[in-house]
Design an enzyme around this catalytic site. Structure first.
Site, PDB file in Angstrom:
ATOM      1  N   CYS A   1     -48.376  51.927  -6.388  1.00  0.00           N
ATOM      2  CA  CYS A   1     -47.877  52.277  -4.902  1.00  0.00           C
ATOM      3  C   CYS A   1     -47.041  53.350  -5.312  1.00  0.00           C
ATOM      4  O   CYS A   1     -46.438  54.334  -4.232  1.00  0.00           O
ATOM      5  CB  CYS A   1     -47.415  51.007  -3.987  1.00  0.00           C
ATOM      6  SG  CYS A   1     -46.490  49.956  -5.082  1.00  0.00           S
ATOM      7  N   GLU A  16     -52.787  59.155   0.204  1.00  0.00           N
ATOM      8  CA  GLU A  16     -52.506  58.169  -1.190  1.00  0.00           C
ATOM      9  C   GLU A  16     -54.120  58.275  -1.487  1.00  0.00           C
ATOM     10  O   GLU A  16     -55.157  57.693  -0.960  1.00  0.00           O
ATOM     11  CB  GLU A  16     -52.234  56.636  -0.617  1.00  0.00           C
ATOM     12  CG  GLU A  16     -52.210  55.828  -2.041  1.00  0.00           C
ATOM     13  CD  GLU A  16     -51.441  54.505  -1.598  1.00  0.00           C
ATOM     14  OE1 GLU A  16     -51.847  53.893  -0.962  1.00  0.00           O
ATOM     15  OE2 GLU A  16     -50.406  54.232  -2.317  1.00  0.00           O
ATOM     16  N   LYS A  67     -53.043  34.572  -1.346  1.00  0.00           N
ATOM     17  CA  LYS A  67     -54.255  35.276  -0.979  1.00  0.00           C
ATOM     18  C   LYS A  67     -54.365  36.452  -1.899  1.00  0.00           C
ATOM     19  O   LYS A  67     -54.077  37.472  -1.559  1.00  0.00           O
ATOM     20  CB  LYS A  67     -54.640  35.532   0.428  1.00  0.00           C
ATOM     21  CG  LYS A  67     -55.811  35.432   1.077  1.00  0.00           C
ATOM     22  CD  LYS A  67     -57.048  36.355   0.120  1.00  0.00           C
ATOM     23  CE  LYS A  67     -57.024  37.798   0.526  1.00  0.00           C
ATOM     24  NZ  LYS A  67     -58.009  38.591  -0.273  1.00  0.00           N
ATOM     25  N   GLU A 120     -45.350  45.992   2.267  1.00  0.00           N
ATOM     26  CA  GLU A 120     -45.106  46.845   1.049  1.00  0.00           C
ATOM     27  C   GLU A 120     -46.362  47.708   0.907  1.00  0.00           C
ATOM     28  O   GLU A 120     -47.363  47.223   0.215  1.00  0.00           O
ATOM     29  CB  GLU A 120     -44.738  45.838  -0.194  1.00  0.00           C
ATOM     30  CG  GLU A 120     -43.945  46.778  -1.128  1.00  0.00           C
ATOM     31  CD  GLU A 120     -44.979  47.460  -2.322  1.00  0.00           C
ATOM     32  OE1 GLU A 120     -45.339  48.547  -1.846  1.00  0.00           O
ATOM     33  OE2 GLU A 120     -45.082  46.759  -3.276  1.00  0.00           O
TER      34      GLU A 120
HETATM   35  P1  NAI Z   1     -56.532  46.499   1.145  1.00  0.00           P
HETATM   36  O1  NAI Z   1     -55.083  46.681   1.886  1.00  0.00           O
HETATM   37  O2  NAI Z   1     -57.684  46.323   1.860  1.00  0.00           O
HETATM   38  O3  NAI Z   1     -56.325  44.926   0.191  1.00  0.00           O
HETATM   39  C1  NAI Z   1     -55.132  44.511  -0.030  1.00  0.00           C
HETATM   40  C2  NAI Z   1     -55.102  42.924   0.409  1.00  0.00           C
HETATM   41  O4  NAI Z   1     -55.341  42.723   1.661  1.00  0.00           O
HETATM   42  C3  NAI Z   1     -56.138  42.145  -0.401  1.00  0.00           C
HETATM   43  O5  NAI Z   1     -55.686  40.996  -0.776  1.00  0.00           O
HETATM   44  C4  NAI Z   1     -57.282  42.063   0.649  1.00  0.00           C
HETATM   45  O6  NAI Z   1     -58.046  41.094   0.587  1.00  0.00           O
HETATM   46  C5  NAI Z   1     -56.584  41.913   1.771  1.00  0.00           C
HETATM   47  N1  NAI Z   1     -56.896  41.963   3.402  1.00  0.00           N
HETATM   48  C6  NAI Z   1     -57.904  43.362   3.198  1.00  0.00           C
HETATM   49  N2  NAI Z   1     -58.140  43.308   4.902  1.00  0.00           N
HETATM   50  C7  NAI Z   1     -57.322  42.311   5.357  1.00  0.00           C
HETATM   51  C8  NAI Z   1     -57.309  41.924   6.596  1.00  0.00           C
HETATM   52  N3  NAI Z   1     -58.035  42.352   7.667  1.00  0.00           N
HETATM   53  N4  NAI Z   1     -56.773  40.633   6.967  1.00  0.00           N
HETATM   54  C9  NAI Z   1     -55.774  40.082   5.951  1.00  0.00           C
HETATM   55  N5  NAI Z   1     -55.844  40.692   4.624  1.00  0.00           N
HETATM   56  C10 NAI Z   1     -56.598  41.750   4.393  1.00  0.00           C
HETATM   57  O7  NAI Z   1     -56.630  47.700  -0.123  1.00  0.00           O
HETATM   58  P2  NAI Z   1     -58.149  47.842  -0.758  1.00  0.00           P
HETATM   59  O8  NAI Z   1     -59.072  47.983   0.273  1.00  0.00           O
HETATM   60  O9  NAI Z   1     -58.365  47.283  -1.859  1.00  0.00           O
HETATM   61  O10 NAI Z   1     -57.604  49.517  -1.243  1.00  0.00           O
HETATM   62  C11 NAI Z   1     -57.743  50.597  -0.374  1.00  0.00           C
HETATM   63  C12 NAI Z   1     -56.756  51.392  -0.588  1.00  0.00           C
HETATM   64  O11 NAI Z   1     -55.484  50.786  -0.057  1.00  0.00           O
HETATM   65  C13 NAI Z   1     -56.130  52.027  -1.998  1.00  0.00           C
HETATM   66  O12 NAI Z   1     -57.146  52.923  -2.026  1.00  0.00           O
HETATM   67  C14 NAI Z   1     -54.573  52.394  -1.967  1.00  0.00           C
HETATM   68  O13 NAI Z   1     -54.470  53.438  -1.015  1.00  0.00           O
HETATM   69  C15 NAI Z   1     -54.007  51.275  -0.943  1.00  0.00           C
HETATM   70  N6  NAI Z   1     -53.747  50.029  -1.580  1.00  0.00           N
HETATM   71  C16 NAI Z   1     -52.339  50.299  -1.971  1.00  0.00           C
HETATM   72  C17 NAI Z   1     -51.556  49.166  -2.601  1.00  0.00           C
HETATM   73  C18 NAI Z   1     -50.274  49.222  -2.892  1.00  0.00           C
HETATM   74  O14 NAI Z   1     -49.824  48.464  -3.774  1.00  0.00           O
HETATM   75  N7  NAI Z   1     -49.420  49.780  -2.032  1.00  0.00           N
HETATM   76  C19 NAI Z   1     -52.331  47.952  -3.111  1.00  0.00           C
HETATM   77  C20 NAI Z   1     -54.006  48.128  -2.971  1.00  0.00           C
HETATM   78  C21 NAI Z   1     -54.373  48.967  -2.110  1.00  0.00           C
END
Ligand code: NAI
Ligand code: MG
Length: 504
Positions: A306, A407, A197, A272
């Site tokens: 990250c 973050e 996904k 992660e």
């Molecule tokens: P997010 O955590 O919402 O998105 C990451 C993935 O999770 C995407 O594929 C999204 O569609 C999915 N997702 C979102 N809500 C979900 C749910 N309820 N159930 C299952 N899957 C779900 O991250 P977002 O909103 O894009 O970014 C927000 C913050 O998250 C960023 O500012 C950053 O701080 C952090 N982040 C950290 C990452 C890392 O590599 N550790 C990568 C992306 C975001």
């Protein structure tokens, strides 16, 4: 392609044009299929705000279909019981070769969707994804159990390492192809069937990759891609009883939802997550290297990593010198559209939402008295339509501010002085995260003792950001659990079975 892109962009490859000329559909059971609802969502070029493509918006019904396809492939043993480990290796190796062969296309797709420079996707994201698959292609014949010398002489006991089953892999947008590959490469090597996904901001490369799995010889249903929103497609996989495991990379906030949503069938979960990684510069460091290294520790990938070195601690006697050096280094960074013919060093942040989030932190810090040594604003002029932020170094900040604790996931670093080793260990570890930490020193004793004292899954000494398929990667504390890469990721995607045989 929905809107036309600016004329200053590198021309799109014919394969990219063709791929984006019509809605890109979920890939399920070996073919592209429209979602039941026939709804689509759009992805945007973050450098110009223009619309790139329409993508099938998978929801609960579609997740059901994908799980059925993956379940059938797994339960019939198409990919593990019936296929030899050596043949599985060959399929994974061929996929790596196909990534290289189609690298130019995948690089353009990731650059368009994420905004990062084409030069970066071409030389980093795509080749590292192929490397990852080459590494895991070596694993299938090497996944071994053991024989256990149990106490009864008439009993033979051994273990088998078997795939977990159907795994949902929810990936982020910061390295679209690479983060998905980090997950599906070990999962496939271990014999699982996967449903990827991808993030809704950046689904294109995973969807293009899907067609390559067919050419690589994957049986239908082994590799599926379910594009859509997190709360729809993502949550449907998390709650689905036909899914045995979720591998997730993203925010802590969503990780909590995933853990809660997975309780129905107690599926396995590995996480992660983010970080607020401390980067410590000692006065005895090779300062020239520390300056360049610390600049890229935060600004690499625009801070959208990250492992970004977002808390910068500098020994007081060299604080001004290091900051002056970093300011100079940062001013050399060219920011611009990732697909521009004049390639920049950094692109925009990924979305309007991220722009708002990052600028919210920047404004709050400035209001609280932080000093922007360089940066501190959104970029205008020719870049005003995209989501461009000036690389920003803050001084005059303290450990307790939100900007120093949370973050940000953007090009913003908080620089603070420190006086001694004990103090800095305490301050560096005073965080809810524990993904990475780093230090710059020429004192080998200090290097090793801090490597032990810092509570994080990766420690970089006189370097920053290195990762490789063979070396485990993951977080302490709220940076997640489970380790990706290396043999640890094989453990993550397998179950252990203990077999007892009575011999008399
Ligand atoms: P997010 O955590 O919402 O998105 C990451 C993935 O999770 C995407 O594929 C999204 O569609 C999915 N997702 C979102 N809500 C979900 C749910 N309820 N159930 C299952 N899957 C779900 O991250 P977002 O909103 O894009 O970014 C927000 C913050 O998250 C960023 O500012 C950053 O701080 C952090 N982040 C950290 C990452 C890392 O590599 N550790 C990568 C992306 C975001
Ligand atoms: Mg989110």
């Amino acid at each position: 392609m929905i809107d036309s892109l600016p004329e200053t962009y590198i021309p799109l490859l014919p394969e990219v044009k063709a791929f984006l000329s019509q809605p890109v559909m979920p890939y399920i059971g070996g073919r592209y299929v429209a979602p039941r609802s026939e709804q689509v969502f759009e992805t945007y070029d973050p450098s110009s705000g223009r619309r790139l493509a329409q993508v099938g918006r998978a929801q609960k019904d579609d997740a059901d279909v994908a799980v059925k396809a993956a379940r059938a492939a797994f339960d019939q043993g198409d990919w593990w019981l019936k296929m030899s480990p050596a043949d599985r290796s060959k399929c994974i190796w061929r996929l790596a070769e196909l990534i290289e062969k189609h690298g130019a296309v995948l690089a353009q797709l990731d650059s368009l969707d994420n905004g990062k420079p084409l030069e970066t996707t071409r030389t980093v994201d795509v080749p590292l994804s192929a490397d990852h698959l080459y590494y895991y292609a070596g694993w299938p014949p090497r996944i071994e159990g053991s024989t256990i010398p149990v106490s009864q002489h008439t009993m033979f006991n051994y273990t088998l390492r078997e795939p977990v089953g159907v795994v949902g892999l929810i990936s982020p947008w910061n390295y679209p192809l690479l983060m998905a590959t980090w997950k599906f490469a070990p999962a496939l090597a271990a014999g699982n069937c996967v449903i990827v996904k991808p993030a809704e901001q950046t689904p294109l490369s995973a969807l293009y990759l899907a067609r390559l799995t067919e050419e690589a010889g994957f049986p239908p249903g082994v590799f599926n891609v379910l594009p859509g929103y997190g709360e729809e497609a993502g949550a449907a996989l998390v709650e689905h009883h036909g899914v045995d495991k979720i591998g997730f990379t993203g925010s802590v906030e969503v990780a909590r939802k995933i853990v809660q949503g997975s309780t129905g069938n107690l599926k396995r979960v590995s996480l992660e997550l983010g970080g607020k990684s401390p980067n410590i510069v000692f006065a005895d460091a090779d300062l020239e290297r520390a300056v360049v290294g610390s600049t890229w520790a935060i600004f690499g990938n625009n801070g959208q990593s990250c492992t970004a070195g977002s808390r910068l601690y500098i020994e007081r006697s060299v604080f001004d010198q290091v900051i002056a050096g970093m300011k100079e280094e940062t001013r050399k960074i060219r920011v611009g559209p990732g697909m521009a013919q004049q390639q920049p060093d950094l692109g925009p942040v990924v979305s309007d939402e991220q722009l708002g989030r990052v600028m919210g932190y920047v404004h709050e810090a400035l209001e609280q008295g932080a000093q922007a040594v360089t940066g501190g604003a959104r970029m205008g002029g020719l870049l005003q339509d995209g989501y461009f932020i000036e690389p920003t170094i803050f001084t005059n900040v303290t450990d307790d501010l939100r900007v120093s604790r949370e973050e940000i996931f953007g090009p913003v670093v908080c620089a603070m002085p420190f006086d001694d080793v004990e103090e800095i260990i305490g301050r560096a570890n005073d965080t809810e995260f524990g993904l990475a930490a780093g230090l710059w020193t020429t004192d080998v004793r200090k290097a090793h003792s801090l490597a032990k004292a810092l509570r994080a899954g990766t420690i970089w000494i006189n370097t920053w950001g290195d990762t490789e398929a063979a070396s485990p990667f993951g977080g302490y504390k709220q940076s997640g659990y489970g380790r990706e890469m290396g043999k640890e990721a094989i453990d993550l995607y397998t179950e252990v079975k203990s077999v007892w045989l009575k011999t008399n």
